[in-house]
Structure formats: C-alpha cells, structure tokens
Design a protein around this motif. Structure first.
Motif, PDB file in Angstrom:
ATOM      1  N   ASN A   1       0.825  -1.207   0.000  1.00  0.00           N
ATOM      2  CA  ASN A   1       0.000   0.000   0.000  1.00  0.00           C
ATOM      3  C   ASN A   1       0.857   1.255   0.000  1.00  0.00           C
ATOM      4  O   ASN A   1       0.541   2.229  -0.690  1.00  0.00           O
TER       5      ASN A   1
ATOM      6  N   LYS B   1       2.231   1.842  -3.479  1.00  0.00           N
ATOM      7  CA  LYS B   1       1.228   2.431  -4.375  1.00  0.00           C
ATOM      8  C   LYS B   1       1.150   3.949  -4.184  1.00  0.00           C
ATOM      9  O   LYS B   1       0.975   4.688  -5.156  1.00  0.00           O
TER      10      LYS B   1
ATOM     11  N   LYS C   1       1.817   6.810  -7.159  1.00  0.00           N
ATOM     12  CA  LYS C   1       0.926   7.957  -7.420  1.00  0.00           C
ATOM     13  C   LYS C   1       1.688   9.268  -7.331  1.00  0.00           C
ATOM     14  O   LYS C   1       1.493  10.166  -8.160  1.00  0.00           O
TER      15      LYS C   1
ATOM     16  N   GLU D   1      -2.316  -9.669  -7.826  1.00  0.00           N
ATOM     17  CA  GLU D   1      -2.757  -8.356  -7.356  1.00  0.00           C
ATOM     18  C   GLU D   1      -1.755  -7.274  -7.770  1.00  0.00           C
ATOM     19  O   GLU D   1      -2.142  -6.214  -8.274  1.00  0.00           O
ATOM     20  N   ALA D   2      -0.490  -7.542  -7.574  1.00  0.00           N
ATOM     21  CA  ALA D   2       0.546  -6.572  -7.943  1.00  0.00           C
ATOM     22  C   ALA D   2       0.637  -6.420  -9.459  1.00  0.00           C
ATOM     23  O   ALA D   2       0.812  -5.308  -9.963  1.00  0.00           O
TER      24      ALA D   2
ATOM     25  N   GLU E   1      -1.783  -6.803 -11.643  1.00  0.00           N
ATOM     26  CA  GLU E   1      -2.952  -6.033 -12.078  1.00  0.00           C
ATOM     27  C   GLU E   1      -2.767  -4.546 -11.769  1.00  0.00           C
ATOM     28  O   GLU E   1      -3.059  -3.697 -12.605  1.00  0.00           O
ATOM     29  N   TYR E   2      -2.260  -4.236 -10.586  1.00  0.00           N
ATOM     30  CA  TYR E   2      -2.005  -2.846 -10.238  1.00  0.00           C
ATOM     31  C   TYR E   2      -0.999  -2.230 -11.217  1.00  0.00           C
ATOM     32  O   TYR E   2      -1.192  -1.114 -11.703  1.00  0.00           O
ATOM     33  N   ALA E   3       0.068  -2.952 -11.508  1.00  0.00           N
ATOM     34  CA  ALA E   3       1.085  -2.447 -12.437  1.00  0.00           C
ATOM     35  C   ALA E   3       0.508  -2.233 -13.832  1.00  0.00           C
ATOM     36  O   ALA E   3       0.796  -1.231 -14.482  1.00  0.00           O
ATOM     37  N   ARG E   4      -0.311  -3.167 -14.263  1.00  0.00           N
ATOM     38  CA  ARG E   4      -0.936  -3.053 -15.591  1.00  0.00           C
ATOM     39  C   ARG E   4      -1.824  -1.799 -15.637  1.00  0.00           C
ATOM     40  O   ARG E   4      -1.757  -1.010 -16.581  1.00  0.00           O
ATOM     41  N   GLU E   5      -2.655  -1.617 -14.607  1.00  0.00           N
ATOM     42  CA  GLU E   5      -3.540  -0.443 -14.544  1.00  0.00           C
ATOM     43  C   GLU E   5      -2.754   0.864 -14.470  1.00  0.00           C
ATOM     44  O   GLU E   5      -3.209   1.893 -14.972  1.00  0.00           O
ATOM     45  N   SER E   6      -1.598   0.828 -13.825  1.00  0.00           N
ATOM     46  CA  SER E   6      -0.787   2.036 -13.629  1.00  0.00           C
ATOM     47  C   SER E   6       0.227   2.252 -14.742  1.00  0.00           C
ATOM     48  O   SER E   6       0.962   3.241 -14.728  1.00  0.00           O
TER      49      SER E   6
END
Length: 93
Positions: free
Chosen positions: A22, A25, A29, A60-61, A63-68
């Motif tokens: 967290n 992340k 940002k 989970e990580a 997916e976060y990387a892909r979205e970001s």
C-alpha cells in the motif's frame, strides 16, 4: 523532491507485508503526479524467496502495475532473483 529529473524509479515493497504494498502504491501515485512525464517506474515485489510468508499475491501486484502502466517484477535481494532482469527491463523501456 529528490526524484526531480529522474529518468527511472524503482519502488520496492515487501511481499510479506500488505502495508508495504500500500505504501508503494502511494509512491507510484506521487511519482506519476509530480515526477517527469517520461519517468520509467518499476515496482519490485521483494522477498520472493519467502513464498510461505506471502501477503501480497502476484496477480494483485501485476494487475495494479498493468492499470498504472508501470513495470512489475518479483525479486529477491537475498538470492538476486530478477534483480538484473529488472534493470534490463527498465533500460529497455
């Protein structure tokens, strides 16, 4: 603002600690908001050698990387797993 003018940034989190992910992340940002628009950001999930203690799932990580729109790789500082590969990926981008 020690990241001002940086061409790349590696943000490392501990896969055995959800709070670490967290926090990472938040740094992503911050860099996306205040860093150079062309900075290459890599997220490294460290301690991959401690699979039995994992709290952050790879998916989970990822997916976060892909979205970001950032690089993600699991690493181990202890065994050197994927450390060189991460820097090669950053250089490629």
């Amino acid at each position: 603002m020690y990241y001002r003018g940086a061409a790349a940034a590696v943000i490392v989190f501990d896969i055995t600690k959800k709070d670490s992910f967290n926090g990472a992340k938040s740094w992503v940002k911050e860099l996306q908001r205040r860093g150079d628009a062309n900075v290459v950001i890599a997220l490294a999930g460290n301690k991959a050698d401690m699979e039995s203690d994992r709290k952050v799932q790879t998916e989970e990580a990822q997916e976060y990387a892909r979205e970001s729109d950032i690089i993600f790789m699991e690493t181990s500082a202890k065994t050197s797993m994927n450390v060189t590969e991460l820097f090669i990926e950053i250089g490629t981008k």
